[in-house]
Motif scaffolding. Structure first.
Motif, PDB file in Angstrom:
ATOM      1  N   ALA A  80       5.893  25.184  10.140  1.00  0.00           N
ATOM      2  CA  ALA A  80       6.556  26.317   9.491  1.00  0.00           C
ATOM      3  C   ALA A  80       5.867  26.653   8.172  1.00  0.00           C
ATOM      4  O   ALA A  80       5.689  27.825   7.834  1.00  0.00           O
ATOM      5  CB  ALA A  80       8.031  26.004   9.257  1.00  0.00           C
ATOM      6  N   GLU A  81       5.457  25.622   7.429  1.00  0.00           N
ATOM      7  CA  GLU A  81       4.758  25.860   6.168  1.00  0.00           C
ATOM      8  C   GLU A  81       3.406  26.524   6.410  1.00  0.00           C
ATOM      9  O   GLU A  81       3.029  27.450   5.686  1.00  0.00           O
ATOM     10  CB  GLU A  81       4.580  24.538   5.414  1.00  0.00           C
ATOM     11  CG  GLU A  81       5.883  23.993   4.862  1.00  0.00           C
ATOM     12  CD  GLU A  81       5.780  22.552   4.379  1.00  0.00           C
ATOM     13  OE1 GLU A  81       4.650  21.997   4.351  1.00  0.00           O
ATOM     14  OE2 GLU A  81       6.829  21.977   4.046  1.00  0.00           O
ATOM     15  N   ARG A  82       2.678  26.078   7.443  1.00  0.00           N
ATOM     16  CA  ARG A  82       1.384  26.702   7.765  1.00  0.00           C
ATOM     17  C   ARG A  82       1.576  28.153   8.177  1.00  0.00           C
ATOM     18  O   ARG A  82       0.827  29.034   7.766  1.00  0.00           O
ATOM     19  CB  ARG A  82       0.682  25.931   8.878  1.00  0.00           C
ATOM     20  CG  ARG A  82      -0.059  24.712   8.418  1.00  0.00           C
ATOM     21  CD  ARG A  82      -0.968  24.160   9.505  1.00  0.00           C
ATOM     22  NE  ARG A  82      -0.292  23.917  10.768  1.00  0.00           N
ATOM     23  CZ  ARG A  82       0.378  22.812  11.074  1.00  0.00           C
ATOM     24  NH1 ARG A  82       0.477  21.846  10.205  1.00  0.00           N
ATOM     25  NH2 ARG A  82       0.952  22.681  12.252  1.00  0.00           N
ATOM     26  N   ASP A  83       2.598  28.410   9.003  1.00  0.00           N
ATOM     27  CA  ASP A  83       2.873  29.780   9.441  1.00  0.00           C
ATOM     28  C   ASP A  83       3.234  30.663   8.250  1.00  0.00           C
ATOM     29  O   ASP A  83       2.800  31.806   8.157  1.00  0.00           O
ATOM     30  CB  ASP A  83       4.005  29.806  10.467  1.00  0.00           C
ATOM     31  CG  ASP A  83       3.604  29.197  11.799  1.00  0.00           C
ATOM     32  OD1 ASP A  83       2.395  28.965  12.021  1.00  0.00           O
ATOM     33  OD2 ASP A  83       4.513  28.943  12.621  1.00  0.00           O
ATOM     34  N   THR A  87       1.241  33.999   6.917  1.00  0.00           N
ATOM     35  CA  THR A  87       1.862  35.327   6.921  1.00  0.00           C
ATOM     36  C   THR A  87       2.275  35.782   5.527  1.00  0.00           C
ATOM     37  O   THR A  87       2.653  36.937   5.344  1.00  0.00           O
ATOM     38  CB  THR A  87       3.114  35.340   7.818  1.00  0.00           C
ATOM     39  OG1 THR A  87       4.065  34.406   7.307  1.00  0.00           O
ATOM     40  CG2 THR A  87       2.757  35.010   9.252  1.00  0.00           C
ATOM     41  N   GLY A  88       2.261  34.871   4.574  1.00  0.00           N
ATOM     42  CA  GLY A  88       2.667  35.223   3.218  1.00  0.00           C
ATOM     43  C   GLY A  88       4.163  35.248   3.009  1.00  0.00           C
ATOM     44  O   GLY A  88       4.663  35.700   1.993  1.00  0.00           O
ATOM     45  N   ARG A  89       4.923  34.783   4.015  1.00  0.00           N
ATOM     46  CA  ARG A  89       6.380  34.722   3.894  1.00  0.00           C
ATOM     47  C   ARG A  89       6.806  33.310   3.531  1.00  0.00           C
ATOM     48  O   ARG A  89       6.146  32.347   3.892  1.00  0.00           O
ATOM     49  CB  ARG A  89       7.043  35.103   5.219  1.00  0.00           C
ATOM     50  CG  ARG A  89       6.891  36.559   5.542  1.00  0.00           C
ATOM     51  CD  ARG A  89       7.695  36.889   6.773  1.00  0.00           C
ATOM     52  NE  ARG A  89       6.767  37.513   7.709  1.00  0.00           N
ATOM     53  CZ  ARG A  89       6.925  37.562   9.003  1.00  0.00           C
ATOM     54  NH1 ARG A  89       7.967  36.995   9.571  1.00  0.00           N
ATOM     55  NH2 ARG A  89       6.055  38.151   9.775  1.00  0.00           N
ATOM     56  N   PRO A  90       7.952  33.172   2.843  1.00  0.00           N
ATOM     57  CA  PRO A  90       8.421  31.825   2.522  1.00  0.00           C
ATOM     58  C   PRO A  90       8.826  31.056   3.770  1.00  0.00           C
ATOM     59  O   PRO A  90       9.330  31.643   4.732  1.00  0.00           O
ATOM     60  CB  PRO A  90       9.637  32.052   1.619  1.00  0.00           C
ATOM     61  CG  PRO A  90       9.957  33.484   1.699  1.00  0.00           C
ATOM     62  CD  PRO A  90       8.791  34.212   2.311  1.00  0.00           C
ATOM     63  N   ALA A  91       8.552  29.756   3.760  1.00  0.00           N
ATOM     64  CA  ALA A  91       8.889  28.909   4.908  1.00  0.00           C
ATOM     65  C   ALA A  91      10.374  28.604   4.913  1.00  0.00           C
ATOM     66  O   ALA A  91      10.974  28.398   3.883  1.00  0.00           O
ATOM     67  CB  ALA A  91       8.085  27.608   4.848  1.00  0.00           C
ATOM     68  N   ARG A  92      10.955  28.596   6.120  1.00  0.00           N
ATOM     69  CA  ARG A  92      12.352  28.130   6.260  1.00  0.00           C
ATOM     70  C   ARG A  92      12.276  26.633   6.449  1.00  0.00           C
ATOM     71  O   ARG A  92      11.612  26.142   7.348  1.00  0.00           O
ATOM     72  CB  ARG A  92      13.004  28.785   7.474  1.00  0.00           C
ATOM     73  CG  ARG A  92      13.216  30.249   7.270  1.00  0.00           C
ATOM     74  CD  ARG A  92      14.071  30.853   8.334  1.00  0.00           C
ATOM     75  NE  ARG A  92      13.848  30.266   9.657  1.00  0.00           N
ATOM     76  CZ  ARG A  92      14.624  30.510  10.690  1.00  0.00           C
ATOM     77  NH1 ARG A  92      15.649  31.304  10.585  1.00  0.00           N
ATOM     78  NH2 ARG A  92      14.374  29.965  11.861  1.00  0.00           N
TER      79      ARG A  92
END
Length: 97
Positions: A80-83, A87-92
């Motif tokens: 999730a952190e890599r994704d 994408t530049g979005r915060p990780a859940r």
């Protein structure tokens, strides 16, 4: 390795965490030491075996399951952190144990 693959297939990703891993480890122990191992004549059923061996093997399966659940949870968090980074979005974040 087969147990880890079975866990990954049988338990939905969002539920893969130390608690479900521990329960999975207990179920693997039950299926093995009260099921297929006695059926093949490899070990006596756990309830007929030496208590010290039954307890130590059961505890080892709980540790295995907890570690399996923890590792699956961490791998999901890292993905999730890599994704999020890509994408530049915060990780859940998944719930921490």
């Amino acid at each position: 390795m087969a147990g880890g693959a079975l866990y990954a297939c049988a338990v939905p990703g969002r539920l893969q965490e130390p608690g479900t891993g521990t329960a999975f480890g207990a179920l693997v122990w039950l299926a093995s030491y009260e099921g297929w191992l006695p059926a093949l004549g490899i070990f006596p059923p756990a309830h007929e075996d030496r208590p010290s061996r039954s307890v130590s093997i059961f505890l080892a399966h709980l540790v295995y399951g907890w570690t399996l659940g923890w590792a699956a949870q961490r791998l999901r968090q890292k993905a999730a952190e890599r994704d999020a980074e890509a994408t530049g979005r915060p990780a859940r974040r998944a719930s921490a144990a």
